[in-house]
Design a protein around this motif. Structure first.
Motif, PDB file in Angstrom:
ATOM      1  N   LEU A 151      63.579  49.285  26.317  1.00 44.15           N
ATOM      2  CA  LEU A 151      63.844  49.150  27.763  1.00 44.15           C
ATOM      3  C   LEU A 151      65.346  49.371  27.647  1.00 44.15           C
ATOM      4  N   VAL A 152      66.158  48.805  27.101  1.00 45.91           N
ATOM      5  CA  VAL A 152      67.517  49.048  27.030  1.00 45.91           C
ATOM      6  C   VAL A 152      67.873  50.428  26.763  1.00 45.91           C
ATOM      7  N   SER A 153      67.048  51.201  25.810  1.00 43.62           N
ATOM      8  CA  SER A 153      67.413  52.455  25.445  1.00 43.62           C
ATOM      9  C   SER A 153      67.122  53.538  26.576  1.00 43.62           C
ATOM     10  N   ILE A 154      66.068  53.172  27.158  1.00 46.98           N
ATOM     11  CA  ILE A 154      65.658  54.120  28.407  1.00 46.98           C
ATOM     12  C   ILE A 154      66.896  53.865  29.461  1.00 46.98           C
ATOM     13  N   ILE A 155      67.236  52.708  29.699  1.00 49.34           N
ATOM     14  CA  ILE A 155      68.340  52.598  30.730  1.00 49.34           C
ATOM     15  C   ILE A 155      69.508  53.044  30.319  1.00 49.34           C
ATOM     16  N   ALA A 156      69.879  52.906  29.200  1.00 44.43           N
ATOM     17  CA  ALA A 156      71.210  53.382  28.719  1.00 44.43           C
ATOM     18  C   ALA A 156      70.977  54.830  28.607  1.00 44.43           C
ATOM     19  N   PHE A 157      70.174  55.257  28.235  1.00 44.07           N
ATOM     20  CA  PHE A 157      70.026  56.968  28.239  1.00 44.07           C
ATOM     21  C   PHE A 157      70.225  57.438  29.657  1.00 44.07           C
ATOM     22  N   MET A 158      69.599  56.882  30.756  1.00 47.29           N
ATOM     23  CA  MET A 158      69.724  57.385  31.908  1.00 47.29           C
ATOM     24  C   MET A 158      71.096  57.124  32.668  1.00 47.29           C
ATOM     25  N   ILE A 159      71.589  55.817  32.264  1.00 47.02           N
ATOM     26  CA  ILE A 159      73.061  55.826  32.801  1.00 47.02           C
ATOM     27  C   ILE A 159      74.046  56.659  31.999  1.00 47.02           C
ATOM     28  N   GLY A 160      73.748  56.639  30.565  1.00 46.75           N
ATOM     29  CA  GLY A 160      74.514  57.588  29.736  1.00 46.75           C
ATOM     30  C   GLY A 160      74.577  59.067  30.413  1.00 46.75           C
ATOM     31  N   ARG A 161      73.520  59.567  30.691  1.00 49.53           N
ATOM     32  CA  ARG A 161      73.539  61.031  31.233  1.00 49.53           C
ATOM     33  C   ARG A 161      74.229  60.898  32.605  1.00 49.53           C
ATOM     34  N   ARG A 162      73.982  60.084  33.337  1.00 50.85           N
ATOM     35  CA  ARG A 162      74.589  60.004  34.905  1.00 50.85           C
ATOM     36  C   ARG A 162      76.087  59.917  34.520  1.00 50.85           C
ATOM     37  N   LEU A 163      76.550  59.000  33.702  1.00 51.97           N
ATOM     38  CA  LEU A 163      78.059  58.802  33.687  1.00 51.97           C
ATOM     39  C   LEU A 163      78.608  60.027  32.977  1.00 51.97           C
ATOM     40  N   THR A 164      77.968  60.744  31.886  1.00 51.83           N
ATOM     41  CA  THR A 164      78.644  61.895  31.306  1.00 51.83           C
ATOM     42  C   THR A 164      78.393  63.312  31.835  1.00 51.83           C
ATOM     43  N   ARG A 165      77.559  63.353  32.889  1.00 52.93           N
ATOM     44  CA  ARG A 165      77.197  64.509  33.459  1.00 52.93           C
ATOM     45  C   ARG A 165      78.488  65.264  33.949  1.00 52.93           C
ATOM     46  N   PRO A 166      79.619  64.597  34.589  1.00 53.03           N
ATOM     47  CA  PRO A 166      80.710  65.450  35.146  1.00 53.03           C
ATOM     48  C   PRO A 166      81.454  66.030  33.729  1.00 53.03           C
ATOM     49  N   ILE A 167      81.481  65.022  32.646  1.00 54.44           N
ATOM     50  CA  ILE A 167      82.484  65.363  31.390  1.00 54.44           C
ATOM     51  C   ILE A 167      81.631  66.542  30.793  1.00 54.44           C
ATOM     52  N   LYS A 168      80.330  66.704  30.782  1.00 56.09           N
ATOM     53  CA  LYS A 168      79.566  67.767  30.056  1.00 56.09           C
ATOM     54  C   LYS A 168      79.826  68.886  30.774  1.00 56.09           C
ATOM     55  N   LYS A 169      79.836  68.722  32.085  1.00 55.78           N
ATOM     56  CA  LYS A 169      80.020  69.883  33.018  1.00 55.78           C
ATOM     57  C   LYS A 169      81.420  70.577  32.858  1.00 55.78           C
ATOM     58  N   LEU A 170      82.465  69.572  32.643  1.00 54.59           N
ATOM     59  CA  LEU A 170      83.829  70.103  32.337  1.00 54.59           C
ATOM     60  C   LEU A 170      83.897  70.576  30.973  1.00 54.59           C
ATOM     61  N   ALA A 171      83.413  70.111  29.969  1.00 57.78           N
ATOM     62  CA  ALA A 171      83.217  70.659  28.438  1.00 57.78           C
ATOM     63  C   ALA A 171      82.825  72.136  28.767  1.00 57.78           C
ATOM     64  N   ASP A 172      81.585  72.380  29.574  1.00 61.30           N
ATOM     65  CA  ASP A 172      81.101  73.502  29.508  1.00 61.30           C
ATOM     66  C   ASP A 172      81.793  74.623  30.031  1.00 61.30           C
ATOM     67  N   GLN A 173      82.565  74.071  31.575  1.00 60.59           N
ATOM     68  CA  GLN A 173      83.488  75.200  32.025  1.00 60.59           C
ATOM     69  C   GLN A 173      84.515  75.481  31.103  1.00 60.59           C
ATOM     70  N   VAL A 174      85.237  74.315  30.417  1.00 56.23           N
ATOM     71  CA  VAL A 174      86.321  74.638  29.675  1.00 56.23           C
ATOM     72  C   VAL A 174      85.934  75.499  28.472  1.00 56.23           C
ATOM     73  N   SER A 175      84.758  75.444  27.981  1.00 57.51           N
ATOM     74  CA  SER A 175      84.180  76.191  26.875  1.00 57.51           C
ATOM     75  C   SER A 175      83.989  77.676  27.302  1.00 57.51           C
ATOM     76  N   TYR A 176      83.667  77.946  28.473  1.00 56.88           N
ATOM     77  CA  TYR A 176      83.548  79.480  28.950  1.00 56.88           C
ATOM     78  C   TYR A 176      84.673  79.986  29.778  1.00 56.88           C
ATOM     79  N   LEU A 177      85.822  79.068  29.752  1.00 50.04           N
ATOM     80  CA  LEU A 177      87.127  79.778  30.304  1.00 50.04           C
ATOM     81  C   LEU A 177      87.663  80.983  30.129  1.00 50.04           C
ATOM     82  N   PRO A 178      87.847  81.133  28.746  1.00 50.41           N
ATOM     83  CA  PRO A 178      88.343  82.220  28.174  1.00 50.41           C
ATOM     84  C   PRO A 178      87.579  83.583  28.607  1.00 50.41           C
ATOM     85  N   THR A 179      86.353  83.525  28.728  1.00 51.80           N
ATOM     86  CA  THR A 179      85.745  84.811  28.927  1.00 51.80           C
ATOM     87  C   THR A 179      85.220  84.925  30.497  1.00 51.80           C
ATOM     88  N   GLU A 180      85.204  83.865  30.883  1.00 52.82           N
ATOM     89  CA  GLU A 180      84.378  83.867  32.392  1.00 52.82           C
ATOM     90  C   GLU A 180      85.274  83.613  33.444  1.00 52.82           C
TER      91      GLU A 180
END
Length: 434
Positions: A151-180
């Motif tokens: 139960l904790v794994s499911i909750i932690a995974f959902m919360i982890g994805r929600r909390l890290t979604r902005p960071i992952k989005k930022l990482a994707d944008q930074v990775s593609y900055l030099p070309t796009e």
């Protein structure tokens, strides 16, 4: 985008799962210890109750009664006790629970009657429930721990994805900055918390780096363009005097002027490349335009420049807040282009409170977007950087450059009886663009 060995949601899930399992194990251990402590205290209280009963009965009747509980025995001295109990008691005098060699567990209580020590010993093997229920209890605890971990794994995974979604989005944008990246900002797309602060820092650092790289690219083009004229003057001067080995006063002045231009251009372009062009002051544009026309070498000393007829309309008292060096280079570049490419003899220069415009005629077709880097006229021997440099200087001063070309009445060529089509080329610098 570089591949990551472990994503943030997985790391958060693993961390929370590890903490949950650790807490579950610690809590289970505490429950077991508590159950054993409760059980031992029950036995101790039972033995203590028997001791109180025997003491009260002895005081009332003067005889020692037998313990009421069958699992409790009364011993008149320590010699009747098992030897391993006596040895363990000698090592620790306040110990009341002992495990015997036969696997049994006993609790003792010492009472004194008329100065004589009596020992109550209770065998509690048959009454211990923790040992009997421990295997089943461990199984249930393990099952509960697994269910809780899932139960904790499911909750932690959902919360982890929600909390890290902005960071992952930022990482994707930074990775593609030099070309796009097209210069658009992205920090405002994130929530107003530490993520936006990080995004702002990344965005600022990236665009500063891009700006520095662009200034370096422009610098190499600018240097190649700007130093061409003074170097050509020095080269022609040396070639023409290679046999006589003597310089006239006029030659000396030309060489001195070329060296001065090289020094001034190099200093200014280096300042532009180092972003020092933000240093501005109050400029008298009317005086600056007049001085540039009087001091411009090609306009006053070349044969083609001396044939040009300048129609001046300069408004007095035009003061602008701009960088002096860059504005001087802007005027010199515009006049140099007029001297090199003007076909007609009339050149119109107008200065108002809102704009500075230059109008001349040329038979050379004007290319599309002449202000773009590398774009030049068909007969040009340069690298197509002059108007691009002028446009960038305007951008630094927050001005706007506008070029316009329109066909005019054909002019008679001096070298041919045929008529050539000319264009009126107008370059306007708007000081207060709308």
């Amino acid at each position: 985008m570089a591949r990551m060995n472990k994503s943030l949601p997985s790391a958060i899930t693993g961390l929370v799962l590890g903490v949950a399992i650790s807490i579950t194990l610690i809590y289970s251990l505490l429950i077991l210890l508590y159950s054993w402590m409760v059980e031992d205290n029950i036995f101790n209280r039972l033995v203590a109750a028997e001791a109180d009963f025997i003491e009260q009965s002895y005081q009332q009747s003067g005889t020692l009664p037998q313990p009421r509980s069958g699992f409790v025995t009364l011993h008149h001295n320590w010699q009747d006790m098992p030897q391993e109990l006596i040895d363990a008691r000698k090592r620790k005098q306040d110990r009341i629970e002992f495990d015997l060699n036969d696997g049994s567990t006993v609790h003792i209580h010492v009472l004194q009657l008329e100065g004589i020590d009596y020992v109550l010993m209770a065998k509690v093997d048959d009454f211990e429930v923790s040992k009997d229920y421990l295997p089943n209890l461990l199984g249930w605890l393990a099952l509960l721990a697994l269910a809780g971990a899932a139960l904790v794994s499911i909750i932690a995974f959902m919360i982890g994805r929600r909390l890290t979604r902005p960071i992952k989005k930022l990482a994707d944008q930074v990775s593609y900055l030099p070309t796009e990246s097209n210069g658009a900002t992205f920090a405002n797309n994130y929530p107003d918390n530490e993520i936006r602060v990080l995004a702002n820092a990344v965005e600022t650092s990236f665009f500063n780096l891009q700006d520095a790289l662009q200034r370096e690219i422009n610098f190499t083009r600018d240097v190649s363009h700007e130093i061409r004229t003074p170097i050509s003057i020095l080269k022609n001067l040396l070639d023409s005097r290679s046999h006589s080995q003597q310089l006239t006063q006029s030659d000396y002045q030309q060489a001195q002027r070329a060296i001065f231009e090289l020094e001034k251009v190099t200093h200014t372009l280096l300042a532009l490349a180092r972003n020092e062009s933000k240093q501005k002051s109050e400029l008298d544009m009317t005086q600056l335009v007049e001085n540039t026309l009087l001091e411009h070498f090609e306009l006053n000393n070349s044969e083609k420049g001396q044939k040009l007829s300048l129609q001046l309309s300069l408004q007095e008292g035009i003061y602008l807040h701009a960088n002096w060096n860059l504005t001087q280079i802007l005027l010199n570049n515009i006049i140099s282009n007029i001297v090199q490419y003007a076909t007609g003899s009339d050149v119109e220069i107008r200065l108002t409170s809102t704009s500075l415009s230059f109008i001349n005629h040329t038979t050379t077709p004007v290319p599309v977007q002449p202000e773009a880097a590398g774009v030049k006229a068909q007969l040009s021997t340069g690298i197509g950087q002059g108007l691009n440099l002028i446009e960038r200087i305007c951008a630094v001063n927050h001005w706007q450059m506008e070029t316009h070309s329109s066909p005019t009445v054909p002019l008679n060529s001096e070298h041919s009886s045929s008529k050539e089509t000319t264009s009126a080329f107008k370059l306007t610098v708007h000081f207060n663009p709308t």
